[in-house]
Design a protein around this motif. Sequence first.
Motif, mmCIF file in Angstrom:
data_model
loop_
_atom_site.group_PDB
_atom_site.id
_atom_site.type_symbol
_atom_site.label_atom_id
_atom_site.label_comp_id
_atom_site.label_asym_id
_atom_site.label_seq_id
_atom_site.Cartn_x
_atom_site.Cartn_y
_atom_site.Cartn_z
ATOM 1 N N UNK A 77 18.431 2.842 2.869
ATOM 2 C CA UNK A 77 18.276 1.471 3.348
ATOM 3 C C UNK A 77 16.902 0.970 2.947
ATOM 4 N N UNK A 78 16.833 -0.312 2.607
ATOM 5 C CA UNK A 78 15.591 -0.933 2.172
ATOM 6 C C UNK A 78 15.408 -2.235 2.942
ATOM 7 N N UNK A 79 14.335 -2.321 3.718
ATOM 8 C CA UNK A 79 14.009 -3.549 4.440
ATOM 9 C C UNK A 79 12.837 -4.224 3.749
ATOM 10 N N UNK A 80 12.998 -5.524 3.462
ATOM 11 C CA UNK A 80 11.948 -6.289 2.775
ATOM 12 C C UNK A 80 11.835 -7.648 3.463
ATOM 13 N N UNK A 81 10.659 -7.963 3.975
ATOM 14 C CA UNK A 81 10.463 -9.179 4.756
ATOM 15 C C UNK A 81 9.661 -10.230 3.997
ATOM 16 N N UNK A 82 10.027 -11.492 4.249
ATOM 17 C CA UNK A 82 9.239 -12.635 3.785
ATOM 18 C C UNK A 82 8.337 -13.144 4.907
ATOM 19 N N UNK A 84 7.469 -12.386 9.384
ATOM 20 C CA UNK A 84 7.739 -11.648 10.602
ATOM 21 C C UNK A 84 7.352 -10.189 10.531
ATOM 22 N N UNK A 85 7.875 -9.426 11.485
ATOM 23 C CA UNK A 85 7.559 -8.008 11.605
ATOM 24 C C UNK A 85 8.706 -7.300 12.312
ATOM 25 N N UNK A 86 9.028 -6.095 11.857
ATOM 26 C CA UNK A 86 10.082 -5.275 12.464
ATOM 27 C C UNK A 86 9.518 -3.881 12.710
ATOM 28 N N UNK A 87 9.811 -3.334 13.886
ATOM 29 C CA UNK A 87 9.378 -1.985 14.233
ATOM 30 C C UNK A 87 10.538 -1.015 14.028
ATOM 31 N N UNK A 88 10.343 -0.071 13.128
ATOM 32 C CA UNK A 88 11.341 0.951 12.797
ATOM 33 C C UNK A 88 11.047 2.238 13.565
ATOM 34 N N UNK A 89 12.086 2.826 14.179
ATOM 35 C CA UNK A 89 12.008 4.162 14.767
ATOM 36 C C UNK A 89 13.205 4.952 14.270
ATOM 37 N N UNK A 98 7.011 -2.849 9.752
ATOM 38 C CA UNK A 98 7.073 -3.397 8.398
ATOM 39 C C UNK A 98 6.719 -4.863 8.465
ATOM 40 N N UNK A 99 5.894 -5.291 7.481
ATOM 41 C CA UNK A 99 5.421 -6.662 7.402
ATOM 42 C C UNK A 99 5.736 -7.221 6.017
ATOM 43 N N UNK A 100 5.594 -8.510 5.821
ATOM 44 C CA UNK A 100 5.973 -9.126 4.545
ATOM 45 C C UNK A 100 5.335 -8.457 3.329
ATOM 46 N N UNK A 101 6.171 -8.234 2.322
ATOM 47 C CA UNK A 101 5.705 -7.663 1.069
ATOM 48 C C UNK A 101 5.664 -6.160 1.014
#
Length: 311
Positions: A77-82, A84-89, A98-101
């Motif tokens: 899986x690949x998460x890529x943001x433009x 915002x922010x997501x917390x992965x556990x 994860x933050x943009x870029x």
Amino acid sequence: MSWEEDLQGREPPPSLETLIVPRVRDLGDGFTVRRALPSARRRMVGPFIFLDQMGPADFNSGHGLDVRPHPHIGLSTVTYLFEGEVLHRDSLGVVQSIRPGAVNWMTAGKGIAHSERTGPETRAAGSRLFGIQAWLALPHQHEETEPSFVHHPQDTLPSGQDDGVRLNVIAGAMHGLKSPVRTHSDLFYAEARLDADARFKLPAEHEERGLYLVEGTVDVEGTRFQAGELLVFKPGSEILLKSEGPARMMLLGGEPMDGPRYLFWNFVSSSKERLEVAKSDWKEGRFAQVPQETEFIPLPPDDPPAPVRYP
């Protein structure tokens, strides 16, 4: 409906194999997704078997993304943001924002569980979330590899700017830029941002190539396409893309997979029997747990797995 009908009277460019216009789904709290892959018209592009646009969505204070722990096998899986922010556990014990870029690249292999949430500080302040999540099927020899997780900050990924085009290479190589992200198959994945009246050439080196237009419009051989459309190109020639105004797009693809894939819920495999084992393992609690999490997403109803074939 044939893909030609989605052109709505536009002339299909000679290089276009198919056009996918994903529907918008509202998941609640104003959070919407567009699922471009898999589609009835095209199940995969290279190893890419799943492509979701997340948002853009605005969360008020106290609200945010809450994807409870769930399992995966047979994919990365690949998460890529433009924005915002997501917390992965995950069940390896990794906790990573994860933050943009930047890139979160999680390889499920023989099995992993993870959650994706808005972190507590971001949730308290309110936030905006906008990005892309992709799944890549693993080749036969890597389907049962040990699970792993790698985070690549934005400043470790190659980028270049020239004549109104900014290119960020997420994985693989393009236009002389090579990503440090380790992949299990020959592929490319990049974000391209074009200024108004810019030109960009999509190389012909990979057999399967797609373009997902995130924002703006783009001209391909005299035909105009708009945000929310996935273009899948025929193999062979270099393709010239022209922007009318500012545009943002994801470029993706690679070589065809080494055989058909089956997809059930969050599981991908070349074997129907392996899907059954994964379903039983999740239902009976045999996946490793995600630390600091007490919730989970139950196994959905047991519908027959549909084959996800290439191309």
